[in-house]
Design an enzyme around this catalytic site. Structure first.
Site: not given
Lengths: 287, 171
Positions: A222, A256
């Site tokens: 991210k 995740r």
């Protein structure tokens, strides 16, 4: 507490890898690599081989991008869920959606978990999960509408805000009839947050774990990793795994991820350091 | 009425639950050791002969096999051969280790109590033998005994493991 995700149950000390499978043309990391049916099927086969317990199937890019209405999202995701159910019955099927009408279709097709990445935007979503016996992920977005980026968002205390929002969503899911052991909370790094917020969430993840709700973290490649290290998306694995280690030490249960094997090894190592997992095979100095 | 029962098991720390991994690296020698502990336990309370670590191992084996610890006519001796049998052994290789272990094993199998009582303790210590004094003690315990079984002989990590059972005359 055991974790029950649709048809599957996991013990209280078990960690789970949730592999991202995007049926999108424009997701930031894979850039549409698994938009087509063939590559998506191959991706599922690969992540299952790599040991993923969950696949998280998404039909809409999280950020801004091409309009994908409910009908198109259903077209992208529902037949694929049915295919995974048929060909990989051992894997938990999660679907990343905020729309209850999509959730209804995917649950009917065999989804075990609804990953409500936009934090209760559609209040009917939990009712669908309850109706089908599916699990639900309750996410903190700071009230951000789906597919928008945060702009000058600030919090008095981002961790307190994440706990308040996710646990209140969890209580609502419980009230709607989703069993306690099927509800997961996710602080949602980057969602409604700047990099400082995501770093603080990571540093203080133990406070979320202490709520007693199982915690999911979605850290993979991210922007908060990219901004922290000055790394483009394809060069964020090391930073992702460092953040993963911190979350694992705090006790996060579900990860995740894009890279299953690397994350599994990282989490197993940290879980053993934390004394929650015996080493695989120990003989050094014990002969 | 059974006579004195004596068994030898190795002092493998990996037998202890605090050192358990998901995969048991010593499954075979553990199974043989547990069976031997259960067998001595059939003769009544068992005296554990071992150094402090070996005593922990012996007690664990007794507890796990349902045997009772105490003074009687049963003995569980916790000792093993050299830990310098090859270049992957914990003590690296010492050329004297294998011949030494061969002599001890022959004395255990016979049994030859005098050979055990006369064990070269200094050499045994140099070869990182597990609890040489326990082997010497076997020299006393095995007078008049016969070998019931040499159940296990191996050196999977360059350490000599023996599981042997004997029965002696009634005390």
């Amino acid at each position: 507490m055991d974790l029950r995700l649709g048809r599957h149950t996991f013990g209280p000390d078990q960690t789970l890898m949730m592999a991202i499978v995007n049926r999108t043309r424009d997701s930031f990391f894979d850039q549409g690599a698994t938009y087509d049916e063939g590559p998506a099927r191959e991706r599922v086969r690969q992540v299952v081989e790599d040991g993923a317990e969950i696949v998280d199937i998404g039909g809409v890019r999280a950020g801004y991008g091409e309009v994908v209405d409910a009908a198109e999202e259903i077209r992208r995701v529902v037949p694929f869920v049915a295919w995974v159910r048929e060909h990989h019955p051992g894997v938990v099927i999660s679907v990343d959606t905020w729309r209850s009408e999509v959730a209804r279709e995917v649950c009917a097709a065999g989804a075990d978990l609804v990953n409500d990445a936009w934090g209760g935007h559609d209040p009917a979503l939990v009712e669908v999960a309850a109706e089908f016996g599916a699990g639900i992920v309750c996410t903190h977005t700071g009230g951000l509408p789906p597919r928008t980026d945060p702009y000058r968002v600030e919090y008095d205390d981002v961790v307190a805000a994440a706990i308040a929002e996710t646990t209140s969503l969890a209580e609502r899911a419980l009230a709607a009839g989703v069993p306690r052991e099927s509800i997961v909370i996710d602080p949602a790094h980057d969602f409604g947050k700047n990099t400082f917020h995501s770093l603080e969430i990571t540093r203080r993840l133990g406070e979320m774990v202490a709520t007693g709700w199982p915690v999911l973290v979605s850290l993979s490649n991210k922007d908060f990793v990219g901004e922290t290290l000055g790394a483009p998306p394809q060069e964020r694995l090391t930073g992702t795994l460092a953040a993963t280690s911190v979350c694992a030490l705090a006790g996060a249960r579900i990860y995740r991820v894009h890279q299953v094997r690397e994350t599994r090894a990282t989490v197993d190592m940290v879980w053993s350091i934390a004394g929650r997992r015996p080493p695989l095979r120990a003989i050094r100095a014990l002969q | 009425m059974t006579g004195v029962r004596v068994a030898l098991v190795p002092g493998v720390l990996a037998f202890l639950p605090e050192y358990a991994g998901q995969v048991d690296p010593v499954a075979e020698v553990r199974a043989a050791s547990l069976a031997a502990a259960a067998w001595v336990g059939e003769a009544g309370p068992v005296t554990v002969v071992g150094d402090p670590q070996g005593t922990r191992v012996g007690r664990r084996l007794l507890a796990q096999s349902g045997a009772e610890e105490g003074a009687g006519s049963a003995y569980l001796v916790v000792a093993n051969g050299s830990a310098r049998r090859n270049d992957t052994a914990p003590g690296y290789v010492d050329e004297r280790a294998v011949p030494f272990d061969d002599r001890v094993l022959a004395a255990l199998a016979a049994p030859d109590p005098e050979a055990l009582a006369d064990l070269d303790v200094e050499l045994a210590e140099a070869l990182l033998v597990g609890h040489p004094a326990g082997l010497v003690r076997l020299g006393e315990l095995l007078r008049g005994a016969r070998t019931v079984g040499v159940d296990h002989v191996s050196d999977p990590f360059g350490v000599a493991y023996w599981v042997v059972r004997w029965e002696g005359p009634q005390p």
